[in-house]
Design a protein around this motif. Structure first.
Motif, PDB file in Angstrom:
ATOM      1  N   VAL A 277       0.827  -1.213   0.000  1.00  0.00           N
ATOM      2  CA  VAL A 277       0.000   0.000   0.000  1.00  0.00           C
ATOM      3  C   VAL A 277       0.860   1.260   0.000  1.00  0.00           C
ATOM      4  O   VAL A 277       0.671   2.170  -0.830  1.00  0.00           O
ATOM      5  CB  VAL A 277      -0.956   0.003   1.209  1.00  0.00           C
ATOM      6  CG1 VAL A 277      -1.691   1.348   1.293  1.00  0.00           C
ATOM      7  CG2 VAL A 277      -1.951  -1.138   1.106  1.00  0.00           C
ATOM      8  N   LEU A 278       1.806   1.339   0.925  1.00  0.00           N
ATOM      9  CA  LEU A 278       2.625   2.556   1.022  1.00  0.00           C
ATOM     10  C   LEU A 278       3.457   2.802  -0.232  1.00  0.00           C
ATOM     11  O   LEU A 278       3.442   3.924  -0.761  1.00  0.00           O
ATOM     12  CB  LEU A 278       3.506   2.491   2.264  1.00  0.00           C
ATOM     13  CG  LEU A 278       2.799   2.819   3.585  1.00  0.00           C
ATOM     14  CD1 LEU A 278       3.719   2.519   4.766  1.00  0.00           C
ATOM     15  CD2 LEU A 278       2.371   4.276   3.616  1.00  0.00           C
ATOM     16  N   PRO A 292      -5.904   8.362  -7.420  1.00  0.00           N
ATOM     17  CA  PRO A 292      -5.722   6.954  -7.038  1.00  0.00           C
ATOM     18  C   PRO A 292      -5.005   6.794  -5.697  1.00  0.00           C
ATOM     19  O   PRO A 292      -5.329   5.887  -4.929  1.00  0.00           O
ATOM     20  CB  PRO A 292      -4.874   6.387  -8.181  1.00  0.00           C
ATOM     21  CG  PRO A 292      -5.149   7.276  -9.336  1.00  0.00           C
ATOM     22  CD  PRO A 292      -5.362   8.634  -8.755  1.00  0.00           C
ATOM     23  N   ALA A 293      -4.043   7.682  -5.410  1.00  0.00           N
ATOM     24  CA  ALA A 293      -3.336   7.609  -4.130  1.00  0.00           C
ATOM     25  C   ALA A 293      -4.300   7.863  -2.977  1.00  0.00           C
ATOM     26  O   ALA A 293      -4.304   7.126  -1.969  1.00  0.00           O
ATOM     27  CB  ALA A 293      -2.192   8.616  -4.100  1.00  0.00           C
ATOM     28  N   LEU A 294      -5.119   8.909  -3.113  1.00  0.00           N
ATOM     29  CA  LEU A 294      -6.079   9.230  -2.055  1.00  0.00           C
ATOM     30  C   LEU A 294      -7.088   8.107  -1.874  1.00  0.00           C
ATOM     31  O   LEU A 294      -7.418   7.721  -0.744  1.00  0.00           O
ATOM     32  CB  LEU A 294      -6.805  10.532  -2.389  1.00  0.00           C
ATOM     33  CG  LEU A 294      -5.953  11.809  -2.349  1.00  0.00           C
ATOM     34  CD1 LEU A 294      -6.703  12.977  -2.978  1.00  0.00           C
ATOM     35  CD2 LEU A 294      -5.563  12.138  -0.911  1.00  0.00           C
ATOM     36  N   GLU A 295      -7.581   7.575  -2.964  1.00  0.00           N
ATOM     37  CA  GLU A 295      -8.578   6.497  -2.899  1.00  0.00           C
ATOM     38  C   GLU A 295      -8.005   5.270  -2.186  1.00  0.00           C
ATOM     39  O   GLU A 295      -8.655   4.671  -1.324  1.00  0.00           O
ATOM     40  CB  GLU A 295      -9.018   6.127  -4.321  1.00  0.00           C
ATOM     41  CG  GLU A 295     -10.193   5.186  -4.391  1.00  0.00           C
ATOM     42  CD  GLU A 295     -11.506   5.841  -3.983  1.00  0.00           C
ATOM     43  OE1 GLU A 295     -12.400   5.120  -3.514  1.00  0.00           O
ATOM     44  OE2 GLU A 295     -11.616   7.076  -4.119  1.00  0.00           O
ATOM     45  N   LEU A 296      -6.793   4.908  -2.542  1.00  0.00           N
ATOM     46  CA  LEU A 296      -6.156   3.732  -1.942  1.00  0.00           C
ATOM     47  C   LEU A 296      -5.956   3.928  -0.442  1.00  0.00           C
ATOM     48  O   LEU A 296      -6.316   3.060   0.370  1.00  0.00           O
ATOM     49  CB  LEU A 296      -4.809   3.473  -2.627  1.00  0.00           C
ATOM     50  CG  LEU A 296      -3.913   2.395  -2.005  1.00  0.00           C
ATOM     51  CD1 LEU A 296      -4.591   1.033  -2.049  1.00  0.00           C
ATOM     52  CD2 LEU A 296      -2.562   2.350  -2.727  1.00  0.00           C
ATOM     53  N   LEU A 297      -5.367   5.043  -0.051  1.00  0.00           N
ATOM     54  CA  LEU A 297      -5.047   5.271   1.358  1.00  0.00           C
ATOM     55  C   LEU A 297      -6.314   5.401   2.205  1.00  0.00           C
ATOM     56  O   LEU A 297      -6.391   4.864   3.320  1.00  0.00           O
ATOM     57  CB  LEU A 297      -4.187   6.524   1.498  1.00  0.00           C
ATOM     58  CG  LEU A 297      -2.764   6.382   0.947  1.00  0.00           C
ATOM     59  CD1 LEU A 297      -2.100   7.739   0.807  1.00  0.00           C
ATOM     60  CD2 LEU A 297      -1.921   5.462   1.838  1.00  0.00           C
ATOM     61  N   GLU A 298      -7.320   6.114   1.679  1.00  0.00           N
ATOM     62  CA  GLU A 298      -8.563   6.278   2.439  1.00  0.00           C
ATOM     63  C   GLU A 298      -9.284   4.945   2.593  1.00  0.00           C
ATOM     64  O   GLU A 298      -9.864   4.657   3.650  1.00  0.00           O
ATOM     65  CB  GLU A 298      -9.458   7.311   1.748  1.00  0.00           C
ATOM     66  CG  GLU A 298      -8.921   8.738   1.878  1.00  0.00           C
ATOM     67  CD  GLU A 298      -9.637   9.725   0.975  1.00  0.00           C
ATOM     68  OE1 GLU A 298     -10.518   9.282   0.199  1.00  0.00           O
ATOM     69  OE2 GLU A 298      -9.309  10.927   1.025  1.00  0.00           O
ATOM     70  N   ARG A 299      -9.240   4.105   1.558  1.00  0.00           N
ATOM     71  CA  ARG A 299      -9.891   2.789   1.651  1.00  0.00           C
ATOM     72  C   ARG A 299      -9.215   1.922   2.703  1.00  0.00           C
ATOM     73  O   ARG A 299      -9.890   1.313   3.540  1.00  0.00           O
ATOM     74  CB  ARG A 299      -9.837   2.081   0.292  1.00  0.00           C
ATOM     75  CG  ARG A 299     -10.350   0.644   0.338  1.00  0.00           C
ATOM     76  CD  ARG A 299     -10.383   0.007  -1.032  1.00  0.00           C
ATOM     77  NE  ARG A 299      -9.085  -0.047  -1.665  1.00  0.00           N
ATOM     78  CZ  ARG A 299      -8.148  -0.959  -1.382  1.00  0.00           C
ATOM     79  NH1 ARG A 299      -8.366  -1.866  -0.436  1.00  0.00           N
ATOM     80  NH2 ARG A 299      -6.995  -0.961  -2.018  1.00  0.00           N
ATOM     81  N   VAL A 300      -7.893   1.888   2.684  1.00  0.00           N
ATOM     82  CA  VAL A 300      -7.167   1.037   3.634  1.00  0.00           C
ATOM     83  C   VAL A 300      -7.343   1.554   5.056  1.00  0.00           C
ATOM     84  O   VAL A 300      -7.541   0.777   6.002  1.00  0.00           O
ATOM     85  CB  VAL A 300      -5.673   0.966   3.254  1.00  0.00           C
ATOM     86  CG1 VAL A 300      -4.883   0.213   4.319  1.00  0.00           C
ATOM     87  CG2 VAL A 300      -5.511   0.280   1.907  1.00  0.00           C
ATOM     88  N   LEU A 301      -7.289   2.874   5.233  1.00  0.00           N
ATOM     89  CA  LEU A 301      -7.451   3.444   6.568  1.00  0.00           C
ATOM     90  C   LEU A 301      -8.882   3.321   7.076  1.00  0.00           C
ATOM     91  O   LEU A 301      -9.127   3.460   8.283  1.00  0.00           O
ATOM     92  CB  LEU A 301      -7.036   4.920   6.555  1.00  0.00           C
ATOM     93  CG  LEU A 301      -5.523   5.146   6.582  1.00  0.00           C
ATOM     94  CD1 LEU A 301      -5.179   6.567   6.157  1.00  0.00           C
ATOM     95  CD2 LEU A 301      -4.965   4.854   7.973  1.00  0.00           C
ATOM     96  N   GLY A 302      -9.824   3.028   6.195  1.00  0.00           N
ATOM     97  CA  GLY A 302     -11.198   2.818   6.614  1.00  0.00           C
ATOM     98  C   GLY A 302     -11.404   1.502   7.329  1.00  0.00           C
ATOM     99  O   GLY A 302     -12.420   1.299   7.998  1.00  0.00           O
TER     100      GLY A 302
END
Length: 511
Positions: A277-278, A292-302
């Motif tokens: 992820v990182l 895409p970066a924001l979508e990925l990080l927000e999904r994982v942090l959810g």
């Protein structure tokens, strides 16, 4: 059939495991399980089933198969109705988890049962598992003390089951990677290498390298990290899940080195891996693919994550939000990270939080940015995160360059030395440019070609004794091909022409 067929097959499996033949090992453990069942030895059959489950999950990533074998092991243990068997059942309950306090009590019960029945493998496994749980829930000192105890048992020769040895070593290194405890990792790896050489545990050496490399990356020892990762990928065959962990960390290193194309190649096919992820988000930000970066990080942090996992993800999210111009969102993410830091004693998390707050303040034009970078620098130095500390110096120098140029030059020179030593070429160029703008000349350290990595130093010392590439590989748990590669780099970096010259050079160095 022999009455000892199960024991013979299990020994064959252990020999294959020690030699790094994971496919051969799991096949022999499955055969040993069947033989023990025929012989009526429930405890031994359960041990073989548990080991097959460990291979299927942790080595090959076949988690459904892992659960099936663990269930078979548990049923046999419950049928055995012996105190030793009950200890393994209690450990299984603890690993499955409910509340943290229940888990802690179950680990302690398993340890007590292990001591009463003198089951050293169970005691070590339960002690290390308890240590990891404590570290990952913020009780770092208490957890590390438990992991130290487990590693002492392993290095003292008390533990016989190789999955326990591998699992505990990797548990310690995972905990050290999360807390950036480079000293503890170095100390125990030195002790463990003696054990691995004595018992010819080729596989254990490869299995642990990915986590150790993560520690080395954070410590700024990038050349050593690259050696560990390339050695791990060389030792571990295709299809093993642990290869993905090594690829993710090598991709992270490539991003830090500014080698984005290579990082993207390493990450191909690993989009669903937690460790990817990182680096994937970092590549997106570097390529200005911010959505895409924001979508990925927000999904994982959810998802529900442990605090030590959340912190670097939140730091990366702040970067992506600032790059996208989402200043208010970045402020909220920074506040969340700061709350995590207040709940933890970890200097690495506190450093990430202070740096995130500094970036947000700088974007707002807030004067607090300077004090935040001071805090970040102190925390990173405490955590021994050399390159992160150097980045804090660089950003601090940018802020004070106009009004305090002499102080900025001091910070930049210190950062420049660290970036050069790590091989952070883009950062070296940034720092040098700012130094020149302030009227200072960048000071160049020793030429990289004459600087050997830790692994190359080890190879050089073995060349002094006339060892072949095969013999060097056996000593250092690397393949002959990797040994040959190291020899070539040593000759190139030292300006030598032959192995004989290298041996003479090593003799002079050690005289």
């Amino acid at each position: 059939m022999s009455d000892h067929e199960g024991r013979s097959l299990e020994q064959r499996a252990r020999n294959a495991h020690a030699a790094g033949d994971y496919e051969g090992a799991v096949t022999s453990y499955e055969e040993a399980f069947a033989a023990y069942r025929r012989e009526g030895d429930r405890l031994a059959a359960a041990r073989a089933a548990r080991t097959v489950g460990w291979f299927r999950g942790w080595v090959f990533g076949e988690w459904a198969v892992h659960r099936g074998w663990v269930a078979r092991a548990r049923r046999l243990l419950e049928e055995a109705e012996e105190e030793q068997a009950r200890g393994w059942v209690v450990l299984d309950d603890a690993l499955s988890g409910s509340s943290l306090e229940t888990q802690r009590q179950q680990y302690l019960e398993a340890i007590e049962l292990a001591r009463r029945t003198r089951d050293r493998d169970l005691e070590c496994d339960a002690t290390a598992s308890l240590g990891m749980m404590l570290v990952f829930t913020g009780r770092v000192d208490e957890g590390m003390a438990r992991l130290d105890e487990a590693l002492a048992a392993i290095c003292g020769g008390d533990v016989t089951e190789l999955p326990v040895v591998e699992g505990c070593l990797c548990g310690l290194l995972t905990a050290c990677e999360r807390t950036n405890d480079i000293t503890r990792a170095d100390d125990w790896l030195r002790a463990a290498r003696r054990l691995m050489q004595e018992r010819r545990l080729i596989a254990v050496a490869g299995y642990c390298r990915a986590h150790y490399a993560g520690i080395l990356i954070a410590a700024g020892r990038w050349n050593d990290a690259e050696d560990e990762l390339t050695s791990a990928l060389d030792l571990l065959p295709d299809g093993m899940s642990v290869r993905a962990a090594a690829r993710c960390r090598l991709a992270d290193l490539r991003i830090r080195q500014g080698r984005l194309e290579e990082a993207e190649q390493l990450l191909a096919g690993l989009e669903d891996h937690a460790d990817a992820v990182l680096p994937i988000a970092a590549v997106h930000v570097a390529r200005a693919r911010l959505q895409p970066a924001l979508e990925l990080l927000e999904r994982v942090l959810g998802a529900e994550l442990e605090q030590h996992v959340q912190a670097p993800l939140l730091s990366s999210l702040v970067d992506a939000q600032l790059a996208a111009g989402h200043l208010e969102a970045a402020g909220r993410s920074s506040d969340h990270l700061c709350m995590l830091a207040e709940a933890q004693a970890s200097p690495s998390v506190r450093g990430l939080a202070a740096a995130a707050r500094a970036r947000v303040c700088a974007s707002r034009g807030d004067v607090d940015a300077r004090s935040c970078w001071h805090q970040a620098l102190n925390h990173f130095l405490s955590a021994r995160m050399a390159v992160d500390a150097a980045c804090a110096r660089l950003e601090l120098a940018r802020l004070i360059a106009n009004e305090r140029p002499a102080a900025a030059i001091v910070e930049l020179e210190a950062a420049h030395r660290v970036f050069e030593a790590a091989g952070a070429r883009r950062r070296v160029d940034e720092t040098a440019a700012l130094l020149r703008a302030l009227g200072a000349q960048p000071k160049t350290g020793p030429k990289l070609r004459t600087t050997l990595t830790r692994r190359e130093t080890e190879v050089l010392e073995l060349l002094m004794y006339g060892l072949t590439n095969i013999e060097i590989g056996e000593r250092l748990f690397i393949s002959p091909k990797t040994a040959e590669h190291h020899v070539g780099r040593i000759l190139s970096r030292l300006g030598l022409h032959s192995r004989a010259e290298a041996a003479a050079h090593a003799a002079r160095r050690l005289a």
